[in-house]
Design an enzyme around this catalytic site. Structure first.
Site, PDB file in Angstrom:
ATOM      1  N   HIS A 214       0.816  -1.214   0.000  1.00  0.00           N
ATOM      2  CA  HIS A 214       0.000   0.000   0.000  1.00  0.00           C
ATOM      3  C   HIS A 214       0.846   1.258   0.000  1.00  0.00           C
ATOM      4  CE1 HIS A 214      -4.038  -1.179  -0.665  1.00  0.00           C
ATOM      5  NE2 HIS A 214      -3.682  -2.332  -0.111  1.00  0.00           N
ATOM      6  N   ARG A 351     -16.293  -1.880  -5.636  1.00  0.00           N
ATOM      7  CA  ARG A 351     -15.877  -3.160  -5.057  1.00  0.00           C
ATOM      8  C   ARG A 351     -16.401  -3.232  -3.626  1.00  0.00           C
ATOM      9  NH1 ARG A 351      -9.659  -4.671  -4.333  1.00  0.00           N
ATOM     10  NH2 ARG A 351      -9.776  -3.103  -2.690  1.00  0.00           N
ATOM     11  N   GLU A 440      -8.160 -12.380  -8.544  1.00  0.00           N
ATOM     12  CA  GLU A 440      -6.907 -12.079  -7.845  1.00  0.00           C
ATOM     13  C   GLU A 440      -6.388 -13.296  -7.101  1.00  0.00           C
ATOM     14  OE1 GLU A 440      -7.550  -8.679  -5.269  1.00  0.00           O
ATOM     15  OE2 GLU A 440      -9.501  -9.405  -4.636  1.00  0.00           O
ATOM     16  N   ASN A 463      -2.253  -7.161  -8.101  1.00  0.00           N
ATOM     17  CA  ASN A 463      -1.421  -7.075  -6.887  1.00  0.00           C
ATOM     18  C   ASN A 463      -1.531  -8.375  -6.095  1.00  0.00           C
ATOM     19  OD1 ASN A 463      -1.412  -4.446  -7.796  1.00  0.00           O
ATOM     20  ND2 ASN A 463      -2.835  -3.712  -6.261  1.00  0.00           N
ATOM     21  N   ASP A 464      -2.779  -8.772  -5.826  1.00  0.00           N
ATOM     22  CA  ASP A 464      -2.947 -10.015  -5.079  1.00  0.00           C
ATOM     23  C   ASP A 464      -2.687 -11.234  -5.966  1.00  0.00           C
ATOM     24  OD1 ASP A 464      -3.481  -9.419  -2.353  1.00  0.00           O
ATOM     25  OD2 ASP A 464      -5.348  -8.485  -2.987  1.00  0.00           O
ATOM     26  N   ARG A 474       2.966  -9.563  -0.459  1.00  0.00           N
ATOM     27  CA  ARG A 474       3.184  -8.316  -1.210  1.00  0.00           C
ATOM     28  C   ARG A 474       3.792  -7.208  -0.360  1.00  0.00           C
ATOM     29  NH1 ARG A 474      -3.095  -6.523  -2.494  1.00  0.00           N
ATOM     30  NH2 ARG A 474      -2.499  -4.359  -2.491  1.00  0.00           N
ATOM     31  N   CYS A 513      -7.360  -3.830 -12.733  1.00  0.00           N
ATOM     32  CA  CYS A 513      -7.386  -2.695 -11.801  1.00  0.00           C
ATOM     33  C   CYS A 513      -6.240  -2.774 -10.801  1.00  0.00           C
ATOM     34  CB  CYS A 513      -8.727  -2.587 -11.079  1.00  0.00           C
ATOM     35  SG  CYS A 513      -9.078  -3.998 -10.040  1.00  0.00           S
TER      36      CYS A 513
HETATM   37  C1  PEP Z   1      -5.304  -6.050  -6.426  1.00  0.00           C
HETATM   38  O1  PEP Z   1      -5.137  -6.952  -5.607  1.00  0.00           O
HETATM   39  O2  PEP Z   1      -4.690  -5.974  -7.502  1.00  0.00           O
HETATM   40  C2  PEP Z   1      -6.267  -4.971  -6.145  1.00  0.00           C
HETATM   41  C3  PEP Z   1      -6.567  -4.070  -7.055  1.00  0.00           C
HETATM   42  O3  PEP Z   1      -6.780  -4.918  -4.894  1.00  0.00           O
HETATM   43  P1  PEP Z   1      -6.016  -4.320  -3.598  1.00  0.00           P
HETATM   44  O4  PEP Z   1      -4.730  -3.740  -4.051  1.00  0.00           O
HETATM   45  O5  PEP Z   1      -6.937  -3.317  -3.013  1.00  0.00           O
HETATM   46  O6  PEP Z   1      -5.853  -5.545  -2.767  1.00  0.00           O
HETATM   47 MG    MG Z   2      -6.558  -7.229  -4.012  1.00  0.00          MG
END
Ligand code: PEP
Ligand code: MG
Length: 588
Positions: A214, A351, A440, A463-464, A474, A513
Site C-alpha cells: 500500500h 468493489r 486475484e 497485486n494479489d 506483497r 485494476c
Molecule cells: C489487487 O489486488 O490488484 C487490487 C486491485 O486490490 P487491492 O490492491 O486493493 O488488494
Molecule cells: Mg486485491
C-alpha cells in the site's frame, strides 16, 4: 523533554550542490531498492518514528520521584502535546486539520489527565498511568458507539504522543516539518498515509514493503517518487540530503551536480507531459478505456478532472478505514453517492469491502489470524459476518438510484464459481444489474470461464494475483523480485483469464485494476494479452495514455508474446521496454 530534531534542511539547499562542476555526481553512500513510482527529486530525510513501546505492566514511580512531581511531569507533557497539535492544525487544511484539532483537544482532556493522576497517586509511573487511563477512556467511548466510538482512536493516538513526550523520543506517526522532506520509513500502513500531506512529503522511501504494497499504491496515487525495499535506508538520520530516483529504485546520499540536473530535468519534463484527453486509444484507433482507482469522493473528483473515463475500482474499505463499527446504510449511501456524482453517464465499478490482511477493518476482521493474507478477507468475511455484504449491496443500490452513473459492482477475493454465483444472486436480490468479480486468486484465473457463467465481467487484481501466484507476501521487501506482475507466470494467468472470457460463447470484458495497469510498459502488454480496460490512479493516466498511443494492436500483441515467453520477470520487462523508446523520451 523531547529531544530536538536535527534541523531539517530545505530543498533550497540544493542550490549549493548546483555550484559543483556539471556532471559531478554525489560522493555519498547509495542504496538500491525497487522503484515503484517514477520521479527524481532531492530533499532532506525525515524518519518515521518507530511505534511507541507499551510501558511495562505494573511499572511503578521511579525511586526518589514523588507522585506530585510525576503528576506535574504528566500535565506538562499533555500540555506540550496539545500545543504541538494545535500549532500543526493551524497550518493544515481539510480533513487533516479536523483530525488534528480533535486530537489536540483530547490531549489535555480533564477526564484523561485526572484518571492518570489518580493512578500516579496509587504508585504507577506517569507513562503507565496515562497508558491505562487512556485505555479506560477509549473503552468507554467505544461502548458509547457511533461518533463517540470513532474518538477512541484519537485517545489512543494521544496516549502514544504523551508517552513519547515523557520519554523524550519523537512523537509517533508521520513526522511534521514546516518545509518539504523525504519520508523514510520501514513501511507505512494505509492509516498512516491518511494524514500524509503531499505538499510537505515530496518522496517516499521504505526499507521494507513490496512493489504492490500500500505504500507503493499511495505513492503512485499522490504522484510521489517512491522506492521500496531499500535495505538499510532507515539507518539514515534526519536532515541528510538524498537523491531519489523512483523509476530506477536508487537513493544517493549527498547528491552532486549531476543529480541536481536530473532532478531539474524531471521537473521540466513532468510539467511538459501532455494531459490525458479523456479517450484511451492505440495508434491504430483501437479503444482502451482508461478508468481510475479511487478511495472516495475526493479521489473521484480528481480522477474526473484528470480525464478518467470512469471508475474501474472504488475501494470501499478506504471509505471506512479505522472504523470499528459497521457504517450505517445512510453513511454508506452518502460515501458512494459522492463518487457516482463525479461520473454522470460513466461507468463506476464499486468493489464490496475488501477488509483483511494489510487493510484490517476491526468490525469485520480478526486481528489474531495467523496468516491474514490467506484468511477471512474480502468476500470471505461474508462467511463469518453474514449480513454486512447484503447491507452494503443495498446501500450501493440506494446510492445508484437517482444517480446518473452506470454502476457496476464486484466482489474481491473470489476463489470459485460457486462464490461468484452466490455473489451474483445477492446483487440481483439488491437490484444491482451488473455483477462482476475480481480475479486475484489463481484458482479464479484458472476457472474464469465457469465464473463468467454467473457474472457479467471480471477485473484482474494483479497485486494479489501476483502475491498468490508467487506465494510471496506483497508487503515484504526481500520478496520484491518475486512480487512483480512482470513474472511470466502471472502473465500466463492473465492470458488464461482472457481465454476463459471467450470460452463457451461468452464475450465478457476483462479489465485490470491492479497496479500493473499503471505501469505504461506493462499496460501495452496487458492490452496485447486481450485486456479490454485499464484502471489506475489518476496520476498515471497521462503516461499510460501516451505510451498506448505509440503502438498498434498488432505491436502490443507481439510485445505480449515477448513478455509471456521471457525467461524471467527481469527479461520480460527489459525486452518490452527496449521496444518502447517513448518510455525514455518521457522519462518513464
Ligand atoms: C489487487 O489486488 O490488484 C487490487 C486491485 O486490490 P487491492 O490492491 O486493493 O488488494
Ligand atoms: Mg486485491
Amino acid at each position: 523533554m523531547k529531544k530536538s530534531r536535527t534541523i531539517v534542511q530545505t530543498l533550497s539547499n540544493s542550490a549549493d550542490a548546483s555550484r559543483a562542476p556539471a556532471g559531478e555526481t554525489g560522493s555519498g553512500r547509495s542504496f538500491v531498492g525497487v522503484g515503484v513510482s517514477p520521479g527524481r527529486i532531492i530533499g532532506p530525510v525525515l524518519l518515521m518514528p518507530t511505534a511507541v513501546r507499551e510501558p511495562a505492566v505494573g511499572e511503578q514511580l521511579a525511586e526518589g520521584t514523588s507522585s506530585e512531581e510525576a503528576s506535574a511531569a504528566l500535565r506538562t507533557a499533555a500540555k506540550a502535546v496539545q500545543t504541538d497539535l494545535t500549532a500543526r492544525s493551524a497550518s493544515a487544511s481539510g480533513t487533516g486539520r479536523e483530525v488534528l484539532e480533535a486530537t489536540a483537544l483530547m490531549a489535555n482532556d480533564p477526564m484523561l489527565v485526572k484518571g492518570a493522576v489518580k493512578l500516579i497517586n496509587n504508585g504507577a509511573s506517569p507513562e503507565r498511568a496515562i497508558w491505562d487511563a487512556a485505555a479506560s477512556v477509549a473503552e468507554m467511548l467505544h461502548n458509547l458507539g457511533g461518533y463517540m466510538a470513532e474518538r477512541a482512536t484519537d485517545v489512543l493516538d494521544v496516549r502514544g504522543r504523551i508517552v513519547a513526550e515523557l520519554r523524550g523520543v519523537p512523537a509517533p506517526g508521520i513526522p511534521y516539518s514546516d518545509s518539504p522532506f523525504i519520508l523514510v520509513a520501514e513501511d507505512l500502513a494505509p492509516a498512516d498515509t491518511a494524514t500524509l500531506d503531499p505538499a510537505k512529503v515530496i518522496a517516499l522511501v521504505t526499507s521494507s514493503g513490496g512493489p504492490q504494497s500500500h505504500t507503493a499504491i499511495i505513492a503512485r496515487a499522490l504522484g510521489l517518487p517512491a522506492v521500496v525495499a531499500a535495505v538499510g535506508v532507515d539507518a539514515l538520520t534526519d536532515g541528510t540530503r538524498i537523491f531519489v530516483d523512483g523509476a530506477a529504485g536508487t537513493i544517493l546520499v549527498n547528491p552532486g551536480a549531476a543529480e541536481v540536473a536530473l532532478a531539474k530535468a524531471w521537473e521540466t519534463s513532468t510539467a511538459a507531459r501532455a494531459v490525458f484527453d479523456g479517450t484511451g486509444r492505440l495508434q491504430d484507433g483501437h479503444l482502451v478505456p482508461l478508468l481510475s482507482n479511487v478511495g472516495g469522493a475526493k479521489d473521484a473528483v480528481k480522477a474526473a478532472a484528470a480525464g478518467a473515463e470512469g471508475v474501474g475500482l472504488l475501494r470501499t474499505e478506504f471509505c471506512f478505514l479505522e472504523r470499528d463499527t459497521e457504517p450505517s446504510i445512510t453513511e454508506q449511501v452518502e460515501a458512494y453517492r459522492g463518487v457516482f456524482d463525479a461520473f454522470p453517464g460513466k461507468k463506476v465499478v464499486v468493489r464490496t469491502l475488501d477488509a483483511g490482511a494489510d487493510k484490517p477493518l476491526p468490525f469485520l476482521t480478526d486481528a489474531s489470524e495467523p496468516n491474514p493474507a490467506l484468511g477471512v478477507r474480502g468476500y470471505r468475511t461474508d462467511f463469518t459476518s453474514p449480513g454486512v455484504l447484503e447491507r452494503q449491496l443495498s446501500a450501493i443500490a440506494q446510492a445508484a438510484e437517482g444517480s446518473e452513473a452506470n454502476v457496476w459492482v464486484m466482489a474481491p477475493m473470489i476463489s470459485t464459481a460457486e462464490e461468484a454465483e452466490h455473489f451474483a444472486s445477492l446483487c440481483s436480490a439488491a437490484g444491482l444489474a451488473t455483477p462482476g468479480v475480481m480475479v486475484e486468486v489463481p484458482s479464479a484465473a484458472l476457472t474464469a470461464a465457469s465464473i463468467l457463467e454467473h457474472v457479467d465481467f471480471v477485473s484482474l487484481g494483479t497485486n494479489d494475483l501476483t502475491q498468490y501466484a508467487m506465494a510471496a507476501d506483497r508487503q515484504l521487501g526481500p520478496l520484491s523480485a518475486l512480487n512483480t506482475p512482470w513474472q511470466p507466470a502471472v502473465l500466463q494467468l492473465i492470458r488464461l483469464t482472457v481465454n476463459g472470457s471467450h470460452d463457451e460463447g461468452h464475450n465478457k470484458p476483462v479489465g485490470v485494476c491492479g497496479e500493473a495497469a499503471a505501469d505504461p510498459a506493462l499496460a501495452v502488454v496487458l492490452v496485447g494479452l486481450g485486456v479490454a480496460t485499464l484502471s489506475m490512479t489518476a496520476r498515471a493516466l497521462s503516461a499510460v495514455a501516451a505510451v498506448l498511443a505509440s503502438v498498434t494492436l498488432a505491436e502490443a500483441q507481439q510485445l505480449a508474446k515477448l513478455a509471456l515467453t521471457a525467461h524471467s520477470a527481469t527479461d520480460a520487462r527489459r525486452l518490452v521496454r527496449e521496444k518502447l523508446p517513448i518510455l525514455d523520451a518521457l522519462g518513464l
